[in-house]
Design an enzyme around this catalytic site. Structure first.
Site, PDB file in Angstrom:
ATOM      1  N   ALA A  85       0.805  -1.220   0.000  1.00 17.52           N
ATOM      2  CA  ALA A  85       0.000   0.000   0.000  1.00 17.52           C
ATOM      3  C   ALA A  85       0.840   1.273   0.000  1.00 17.52           C
ATOM      4  O   ALA A  85       0.300   2.368  -0.129  1.00 17.52           O
ATOM      5  CB  ALA A  85      -0.928  -0.004   1.211  1.00 17.52           C
ATOM      6  N   HIS A  88       7.047   1.973  -1.030  1.00 13.06           N
ATOM      7  CA  HIS A  88       8.238   1.178  -0.711  1.00 13.06           C
ATOM      8  C   HIS A  88       8.629   0.246  -1.866  1.00 13.06           C
ATOM      9  O   HIS A  88       9.805   0.093  -2.191  1.00 13.06           O
ATOM     10  CB  HIS A  88       7.960   0.375   0.567  1.00 13.06           C
TER      11      HIS A  88
END
EC number: 2.5.1.78
Length: 155
Positions: A85, A88
């Site tokens: 989400a 990263h």
């Protein structure tokens, strides 16, 4: 007539380093199994294969660099980066990809990209030995071909 240089899919007489990310090990262990299967099927000596487990994908390039400096004919990098989400995923996938390419260019050793970058776990599983083949197997095939090509080029 041009001189054609090609690498054979032969593991005999070659030394391989394999770097595997422990993060997402349920995927990366399948990639490792695929890589070892390919090397075994093509005559690589199991004693000429060294495996380094690292915590995550971000640690792969530095470990590959250390292996490339130790006389391996090829280094195979295996990992699985799965989108979450947060951003990263993009950071890790991009930097690891750049790092692996840089190690190969700087060392002159074939450092093979065998990472899965997937949007979800299902895609990763498919690329680790189910519907879409096994990217670890594919990476080992590339490693053998490139290592043998470099031997031909050195003659």
């Amino acid at each position: 007539m041009p001189n054609i240089m090609e690498g054979q899919l032969e593991g005999r007489g070659l030394k391989f380093g394999i770097v595997v990310s422990r993060f997402n090990e349920f995927i990366t262990s399948r990639l490792l199994d695929g890589a070892l299967d390919a090397l075994n099927r093509h005559g690589a000596d199991p004693g000429a294969i060294d495996i380094a487990w690292v915590p995550g994908a971000f640690e792969i390039p530095l470990t590959a660099q250390k292996m490339a400096a130790r006389g391996y004919d090829a280094v195979i990098c295996l990992g699985a980066v799965i989108r979450g989400a947060t951003p990263h995923f993009e950071y890790v996938a991009a930097e690891v990809t750049k790092g692996i390419a840089q190690v190969s260019l700087n060392s002159g050793v074939p450092v093979i990209y065998g990472l899965i970058t997937a949007d979800n776990i299902e895609q990763a599983i498919e690329r680790a030995g189910t519907k879409a083949g096994n990217k670890g197997f594919d990476a080992a095939m590339t490693a053998m071909e490139m290592a043998n090509l470099f031997k031909v080029m050195a003659r």
